[in-house]
Design a protein around this motif. Structure first.
Motif, PDB file in Angstrom:
ATOM      1  N   LYS A 153     108.067  91.349  95.545  1.00 18.43           N
ATOM      2  CA  LYS A 153     108.443  92.259  94.467  1.00 18.43           C
ATOM      3  C   LYS A 153     107.711  91.862  93.190  1.00 18.43           C
ATOM      4  O   LYS A 153     107.642  90.690  92.830  1.00 18.43           O
ATOM      5  N   LYS A 154     107.157  92.865  92.511  1.00 23.98           N
ATOM      6  CA  LYS A 154     106.486  92.637  91.229  1.00 23.98           C
ATOM      7  C   LYS A 154     107.541  92.413  90.156  1.00 23.98           C
ATOM      8  O   LYS A 154     108.526  93.146  90.065  1.00 23.98           O
ATOM      9  N   VAL A 155     107.345  91.371  89.336  1.00 27.66           N
ATOM     10  CA  VAL A 155     108.288  91.063  88.270  1.00 27.66           C
ATOM     11  C   VAL A 155     107.519  90.719  86.995  1.00 27.66           C
ATOM     12  O   VAL A 155     106.310  90.492  87.021  1.00 27.66           O
ATOM     13  N   ASN A 156     108.236  90.665  85.900  1.00 32.73           N
ATOM     14  CA  ASN A 156     107.645  90.265  84.626  1.00 32.73           C
ATOM     15  C   ASN A 156     108.453  89.089  84.102  1.00 32.73           C
ATOM     16  O   ASN A 156     109.519  89.251  83.524  1.00 32.73           O
ATOM     17  N   SER A 157     107.946  87.880  84.343  1.00 34.30           N
ATOM     18  CA  SER A 157     108.682  86.673  83.986  1.00 34.30           C
ATOM     19  C   SER A 157     107.702  85.610  83.513  1.00 34.30           C
ATOM     20  O   SER A 157     106.550  85.584  83.930  1.00 34.30           O
ATOM     21  N   GLU A 158     108.192  84.723  82.669  1.00 34.52           N
ATOM     22  CA  GLU A 158     107.338  83.613  82.229  1.00 34.52           C
ATOM     23  C   GLU A 158     107.037  82.659  83.384  1.00 34.52           C
ATOM     24  O   GLU A 158     106.089  81.874  83.316  1.00 34.52           O
ATOM     25  N   LEU A 159     107.832  82.739  84.450  1.00 35.78           N
ATOM     26  CA  LEU A 159     107.605  81.872  85.608  1.00 35.78           C
ATOM     27  C   LEU A 159     106.568  82.429  86.575  1.00 35.78           C
ATOM     28  O   LEU A 159     106.035  81.690  87.400  1.00 35.78           O
ATOM     29  N   GLY A 160     106.303  83.731  86.512  1.00 39.02           N
ATOM     30  CA  GLY A 160     105.337  84.321  87.431  1.00 39.02           C
ATOM     31  C   GLY A 160     105.395  85.833  87.409  1.00 39.02           C
ATOM     32  O   GLY A 160     106.189  86.438  86.677  1.00 39.02           O
ATOM     33  N   ASP A 161     104.549  86.451  88.252  1.00 41.21           N
ATOM     34  CA  ASP A 161     104.490  87.917  88.265  1.00 41.21           C
ATOM     35  C   ASP A 161     104.910  88.529  89.600  1.00 41.21           C
ATOM     36  O   ASP A 161     104.940  89.750  89.733  1.00 41.21           O
ATOM     37  N   TYR A 162     105.246  87.694  90.587  1.00 39.68           N
ATOM     38  CA  TYR A 162     105.730  88.198  91.881  1.00 39.68           C
ATOM     39  C   TYR A 162     106.812  87.285  92.435  1.00 39.68           C
ATOM     40  O   TYR A 162     106.803  86.068  92.184  1.00 39.68           O
ATOM     41  N   TRP A 175     119.026  90.709 101.110  1.00 41.43           N
ATOM     42  CA  TRP A 175     117.793  90.103 100.631  1.00 41.43           C
ATOM     43  C   TRP A 175     118.111  88.954  99.675  1.00 41.43           C
ATOM     44  O   TRP A 175     119.040  89.040  98.869  1.00 41.43           O
ATOM     45  N   LYS A 176     117.350  87.876  99.765  1.00 42.65           N
ATOM     46  CA  LYS A 176     117.518  86.764  98.826  1.00 42.65           C
ATOM     47  C   LYS A 176     116.144  86.283  98.363  1.00 42.65           C
ATOM     48  O   LYS A 176     115.130  86.491  99.039  1.00 42.65           O
ATOM     49  N   ILE A 177     116.138  85.625  97.214  1.00 46.80           N
ATOM     50  CA  ILE A 177     114.886  85.144  96.626  1.00 46.80           C
ATOM     51  C   ILE A 177     114.438  83.870  97.333  1.00 46.80           C
ATOM     52  O   ILE A 177     115.234  82.956  97.555  1.00 46.80           O
ATOM     53  N   GLY A 178     113.144  83.816  97.664  1.00 46.00           N
ATOM     54  CA  GLY A 178     112.554  82.576  98.153  1.00 46.00           C
ATOM     55  C   GLY A 178     111.963  81.782  97.003  1.00 46.00           C
ATOM     56  O   GLY A 178     112.396  80.682  96.702  1.00 46.00           O
ATOM     57  N   TYR A 179     110.984  82.379  96.331  1.00 44.46           N
ATOM     58  CA  TYR A 179     110.393  81.742  95.159  1.00 44.46           C
ATOM     59  C   TYR A 179     109.616  82.769  94.345  1.00 44.46           C
ATOM     60  O   TYR A 179     109.264  83.842  94.835  1.00 44.46           O
ATOM     61  N   ILE A 180     109.384  82.422  93.087  1.00 41.90           N
ATOM     62  CA  ILE A 180     108.552  83.224  92.197  1.00 41.90           C
ATOM     63  C   ILE A 180     107.198  82.529  92.079  1.00 41.90           C
ATOM     64  O   ILE A 180     107.128  81.295  92.101  1.00 41.90           O
ATOM     65  N   PHE A 181     106.119  83.308  92.015  1.00 42.20           N
ATOM     66  CA  PHE A 181     104.785  82.700  91.901  1.00 42.20           C
ATOM     67  C   PHE A 181     103.928  83.522  90.952  1.00 42.20           C
ATOM     68  O   PHE A 181     104.245  84.679  90.644  1.00 42.20           O
ATOM     69  N   ASP A 182     102.848  82.917  90.493  1.00 48.05           N
ATOM     70  CA  ASP A 182     101.975  83.569  89.515  1.00 48.05           C
ATOM     71  C   ASP A 182     100.589  83.777  90.128  1.00 48.05           C
ATOM     72  O   ASP A 182      99.853  82.819  90.354  1.00 48.05           O
ATOM     73  N   SER A 183     100.269  85.038  90.401  1.00 45.13           N
ATOM     74  CA  SER A 183      98.971  85.364  91.009  1.00 45.13           C
ATOM     75  C   SER A 183      97.833  85.252  90.006  1.00 45.13           C
ATOM     76  O   SER A 183      96.665  85.240  90.392  1.00 45.13           O
ATOM     77  N   ARG A 184      98.164  85.167  88.718  1.00 46.68           N
ATOM     78  CA  ARG A 184      97.134  85.148  87.671  1.00 46.68           C
ATOM     79  C   ARG A 184      96.645  83.742  87.354  1.00 46.68           C
ATOM     80  O   ARG A 184      95.687  83.575  86.600  1.00 46.68           O
ATOM     81  N   LYS A 185      97.310  82.742  87.905  1.00 45.48           N
ATOM     82  CA  LYS A 185      96.954  81.347  87.583  1.00 45.48           C
ATOM     83  C   LYS A 185      96.706  80.553  88.867  1.00 45.48           C
ATOM     84  O   LYS A 185      97.557  79.787  89.317  1.00 45.48           O
ATOM     85  N   PRO A 186      95.549  80.731  89.481  1.00 51.50           N
ATOM     86  CA  PRO A 186      95.260  79.997  90.719  1.00 51.50           C
ATOM     87  C   PRO A 186      95.132  78.494  90.470  1.00 51.50           C
ATOM     88  O   PRO A 186      94.796  78.066  89.354  1.00 51.50           O
ATOM     89  N   ILE A 187      95.439  77.723  91.497  1.00 45.56           N
ATOM     90  CA  ILE A 187      95.213  76.278  91.452  1.00 45.56           C
ATOM     91  C   ILE A 187      93.721  76.052  91.669  1.00 45.56           C
ATOM     92  O   ILE A 187      93.164  76.444  92.699  1.00 45.56           O
ATOM     93  N   LEU A 188      93.076  75.430  90.702  1.00 45.51           N
ATOM     94  CA  LEU A 188      91.620  75.362  90.715  1.00 45.51           C
ATOM     95  C   LEU A 188      91.053  74.033  91.198  1.00 45.51           C
ATOM     96  O   LEU A 188      89.895  73.961  91.591  1.00 45.51           O
ATOM     97  N   ASP A 189      91.848  72.975  91.151  1.00 49.20           N
ATOM     98  CA  ASP A 189      91.292  71.697  91.607  1.00 49.20           C
ATOM     99  C   ASP A 189      92.392  70.787  92.136  1.00 49.20           C
ATOM    100  O   ASP A 189      93.580  71.047  91.977  1.00 49.20           O
ATOM    101  N   ALA A 190      91.948  69.692  92.759  1.00 48.58           N
ATOM    102  CA  ALA A 190      92.876  68.769  93.413  1.00 48.58           C
ATOM    103  C   ALA A 190      93.792  68.076  92.417  1.00 48.58           C
ATOM    104  O   ALA A 190      94.886  67.628  92.787  1.00 48.58           O
ATOM    105  N   ALA A 191      93.372  67.988  91.159  1.00 43.40           N
ATOM    106  CA  ALA A 191      94.216  67.329  90.156  1.00 43.40           C
ATOM    107  C   ALA A 191      95.564  68.025  90.045  1.00 43.40           C
ATOM    108  O   ALA A 191      96.609  67.369  89.917  1.00 43.40           O
ATOM    109  N   ASN A 192      95.564  69.367  90.116  1.00 41.91           N
ATOM    110  CA  ASN A 192      96.826  70.122  90.060  1.00 41.91           C
ATOM    111  C   ASN A 192      97.720  69.770  91.239  1.00 41.91           C
ATOM    112  O   ASN A 192      98.938  69.628  91.095  1.00 41.91           O
ATOM    113  N   LEU A 193      97.116  69.646  92.425  1.00 36.71           N
ATOM    114  CA  LEU A 193      97.890  69.326  93.625  1.00 36.71           C
ATOM    115  C   LEU A 193      98.468  67.918  93.549  1.00 36.71           C
ATOM    116  O   LEU A 193      99.611  67.675  93.953  1.00 36.71           O
TER     117      LEU A 193
END
Length: 258
Positions: A153-162, A175-193
């Motif tokens: 589901k598309k959402v508008n939240s500071e935590l993410g957009d879906y 229906w229940k929520i699994g998690y919110i995620f942000d498609s606009r902020k990809p993980i770009l390098d191993a440092a984030n992981l």
């Protein structure tokens, strides 16, 4: 075939040189869920290492261990890339249903997004027993698998957009929520992981740094092992056994080959 592909297919019981298409991803995801467990044993044993492609291949494909989301989904991301898919990693925040809020450990869930024929899909191999087992389109369409129904589901939240929503087979009627995620902020390098791994290792509210947990899906349900209980879901029926550490080691070897 490249080393990762060959080892991955061997681990999940596929032909080592089998070519993977979009249409075959559901089969790959189901085999992955049944053969590579979601587990935190290295966190508990304080034996974590840096998140790199080589280390993930060694841990999961050569030593036949499992991992948490940032390990399982990162490995699957590399697998998708080697098979010609246009994929990225994204981060999200898991919903805590007992507290009725998103977890306080923050953006520590790692998932996968990929583009196929101008459609964006989510894939997740690292969400415990809550796996969709199929690519889930960000368009909102409901997909059904052996593990239940899933939609985004598309959402508008500071935590993410879906938000990933789910209705697990034999477990959920709503229906229940699994998690919110942000498609606009990809993980770009191993440092984030590695930052995510550190938070999961050290945060006082992390659910993965206190007691051992191993779980995987089966043909007709799922099995979950902790240091005190062994739980089996079989065709909607649940059984739970209280165990000790000796039994934990026996069951880990018997059911998870660990």
């Amino acid at each position: 075939m490249k080393k990762l592909n060959s080892l991955f297919h061997k681990r999940i019981g596929m032909l080592e040189n089998e070519k993977i298409t979009f249409e075959k991803l559901a089969d790959v995801l189901e085999k992955t869920a049944q053969n590579i467990p979601f587990e935190n044993l290295n966190i508990i044993a304080n034996k974590t290492c840096d998140i790199t492609k080589e280390n993930l291949i060694d841990k999961i494909l050569e030593r036949n261990e499992g991992g948490l989301c940032y390990e399982l989904n990162t490995l699957f991301y590399f697998y998708l890339m080697e098979n010609g898919f246009n994929a990225t990693l994204a981060s999200g925040v898991v919903y805590n249903h007992s507290a009725q809020e998103y977890t306080k450990v923050g953006r520590t869930h790692v998932t996968i997004l990929f583009n196929h024929k101008d459609q964006i899909y989510l894939i997740d191999t690292g969400f415990g027993s809550n796996l969709p087992l199929k690519p889930v389109p960000l368009s909102g369409e409901t997909i059904s698998s052996n593990n239940g129904e899933f939609r985004i589901k598309k959402v508008n939240s500071e935590l993410g957009d879906y938000v990933l929503e789910m209705k697990l087979k034999h477990k959920d009627t709503e229906w229940k929520i699994g998690y919110i995620f942000d498609s606009r902020k990809p993980i770009l390098d191993a440092a984030n992981l590695n930052e995510i791994q550190t938070i999961i290792e050290e945060h006082p509210e992390s659910s993965f740094n206190k007691n051992p947990l191993i779980t995987r899906l089966t043909n007709n349900g799922n099995i979950t092992l902790t240091n005190t209980t062994f739980t089996q879901w079989v065709d909607g029926n649940v059984s739970k056994e209280t165990i000790d550490y000796v039994k934990f080691k026996e069951l880990a070897k018997q059911h998870f080959r660990m």
